[in-house]
Design a protein around this motif. Structure first.
Motif, PDB file in Angstrom:
ATOM      1  N   PRO A 157      -5.852   2.286  -2.135  1.00 33.82           N
ATOM      2  CA  PRO A 157      -4.627   2.371  -1.326  1.00 33.82           C
ATOM      3  C   PRO A 157      -3.392   1.797  -2.032  1.00 33.82           C
ATOM      4  O   PRO A 157      -2.271   2.021  -1.565  1.00 33.82           O
ATOM      5  N   TYR A 158      -3.591   1.083  -3.147  1.00 34.37           N
ATOM      6  CA  TYR A 158      -2.454   0.486  -3.855  1.00 34.37           C
ATOM      7  C   TYR A 158      -1.929   1.388  -4.971  1.00 34.37           C
ATOM      8  O   TYR A 158      -0.728   1.522  -5.172  1.00 34.37           O
ATOM      9  N   ARG A 217       0.838  -1.199   0.000  1.00 38.49           N
ATOM     10  CA  ARG A 217       0.000   0.000   0.000  1.00 38.49           C
ATOM     11  C   ARG A 217       0.875   1.252   0.000  1.00 38.49           C
ATOM     12  O   ARG A 217       1.994   1.239   0.516  1.00 38.49           O
ATOM     13  N   THR A 223      -9.228   3.540   1.058  1.00 39.40           N
ATOM     14  CA  THR A 223      -8.830   4.462   2.127  1.00 39.40           C
ATOM     15  C   THR A 223      -9.708   5.704   2.041  1.00 39.40           C
ATOM     16  O   THR A 223      -9.838   6.316   0.978  1.00 39.40           O
TER      17      THR A 223
END
Length: 472
Positions: A124-125, A73, A106
């Motif tokens: 988030p990645y 992440r 997120t």
């Protein structure tokens, strides 16, 4: 809800039991008349809100979820920067969601110059912007506010609290009216009799269904009142003052410089419930948020704080960011914060972290709550359908819809028997039986326990005495 009798009511020279019955009926009628519209709002909004996780997944699933993968992440600081770039330059970040679920997006919440808040959802990645939602105007937030205060603020909250309290009167008088006065029979008492027609059918359904739903209704009221605007706020403050929500051990922060102490003394103490968090555990809502002690070193960044929380055993929570130089980072895990369908009460926890030293200034855990706070916390989780998953949600929805049915059947009964140009209230009893003293005692006790309700009781009594003294 108004209740009716199938037999002609006797006059004031009749038996004590008959006069007692009519007094109970009159109070039940007036309580139902006031409660009915509010109870319908509570029932409908409650039945909807209990399915908040499923509804929000249906409406916003493309923003709430991402495809889980083995990619590392991005840092939360980088994600916050990406989110800030999608908003006006003067938008201020207030909180970030931290989740151990690899399929969750997120969420970063920002306060806009207008005073409203916006949630920004990111992958988030990759850091890809998934979408934005208004915190105040999203559907389930509006449903919740309708449930709590009719979208009218403090006055609406007081009205809903009064309605909840008067439902206690309605339940008590309803059970007293239902109570068998002759030989007990299952049919007509616990089960509706078959073959009835007209108004008698509605009375039977109202009577029998009412006794079955009364337990659930009583639980809903008692578990919801701790969140109410007047009584709930004061009860929460009392429990907190008594030390019910304080942890057994609190880490001590390093001593502050003299000028820092002077500046902090001039600032009003902030409460946990004032932090920009979607959900705060009831047991800690009225506790005071500690302050950071400024040192020559620079403030920590968000990723350092996340690492500190992880070392302390927290993996999924909401992180409130300090708004001032004296503020702290607050990591809080609470039921109902978006992704928590089941409430793991024993994992409730709140960490206050000094933004400069990284020390944990206060650690509030479920195990440290006293019995009152634990009981309220359990009641809230059950009330919101969060304690044992879908079955809990279905049970809450069933009770809510049954209460809606009670309100509607009460209205139908009143409509079928209403006289022309009159409210149709049961006749006043001009010669109250001795048992009236006992009932007045019960009402007085309710009025003492719930002062807002006590004030309304005095108003009802004065109105009934002064306006209807010569009427029957």
């Amino acid at each position: 809800m108004p209740s009716i009798s199938t037999q002609t009511l006797p006059d004031d020279s009749s038996s004590v039991a008959s006069r007692n019955y009519r007094i109970l009926w009159r109070w039940h009628f007036y309580a139902g008349l006031f409660v009915m519209p509010f109870l319908m709002v509570l029932a409908i909004t409650g039945a909807i809100y209990v399915f908040k996780p499923q509804i929000e997944n249906l409406l916003y699933g493309d923003m709430l979820h991402v495809a889980a993968n083995s990619q590392p992440r991005l840092a939360y600081g980088k994600l916050l920067g990406i989110a800030a770039g999608a908003l006006p330059a003067d938008a201020a970040p207030t909180s970030v969601s931290v989740s151990a679920d690899p399929s969750r997006s997120t969420e970063a919440v920002f306060r806009l110059p207008s005073g409203d808040s916006t949630s920004v959802y990111l992958d988030p990645y990759s850091g890809r912007l998934l979408g934005m939602l208004s915190v105040e105007h999203r559907l389930m937030k509006q449903v919740r506010q309708l449930h709590r205060d009719l979208l009218l603020g403090r006055w609406g909250g007081w009205l809903m609290e009064l309605a909840a309290c008067w439902t206690l009167v309605m339940l008590g008088t309803g059970i007293a009216l239902w109570w068998p006065r002759k030989q007990f029979a299952v049919w007509g008492t616990l089960l509706p009799r078959l073959g009835l027609r007209g108004r008698a059918v509605w009375r039977e359904l109202h009577l029998v269904a009412g006794i079955w739903v009364s337990i659930g209704a009583l639980f809903f009221i008692l578990s919801g009142l701790p969140w109410s605007s007047f009584w709930g706020k004061n009860f929460q403050a009392l429990v907190t003052w008594a030390g019910a929500s304080q942890p057994k051990a609190v880490a001590k922060a390093p001593p502050a410089h003299e000028h820092d102490m002077s500046a902090m003394a001039d600032m009003p103490a902030m409460k946990m419930q004032e932090l920009p968090l979607a959900n705060v555990p009831w047991a800690v809502g009225a506790t005071t948020v500690p302050q950071s002690h400024q040192t020559p070193q620079q403030a920590l960044d968000i990723d350092q704080v996340v690492e500190i929380a992880a070392r302390s055993g927290m993996a999924t929570y909401q992180l409130a960011l300090p708004a001032k130089s004296s503020g702290v980072f607050t990591a809080s895990y609470a039921p109902g914060a978006g992704e928590f369908v089941r409430s793991d009460l024993d994992r409730q926890r709140t960490l206050h972290i000094d933004q400069y030293s990284g020390k944990i200034v206060k650690d509030l855990r479920f195990a440290d709550y006293n019995p009152v706070s634990k009981l309220v916390t359990l009641g809230v989780a059950l009330h919101m359908g969060e304690y044992f998953g879908l079955a809990n949600q279905l049970l809450c929805a069933a009770i809510s819809l049954a209460l809606l049915g009670m309100a509607l059947s009460g209205f139908v009964m009143w409509w079928l028997r209403r006289p022309q140009n009159s409210v149709g209230a049961p006749k006043r009893v001009l010669q109250p039986p001795p048992s009236i003293t006992r009932w007045k005692g019960y009402l007085a006790l309710l009025g003492i326990l719930f002062p807002l309700m006590g004030a309304s009781m005095l108003a009802v009594w004065l109105g009934d005495t002064l306006l209807f003294r010569k009427r029957t």
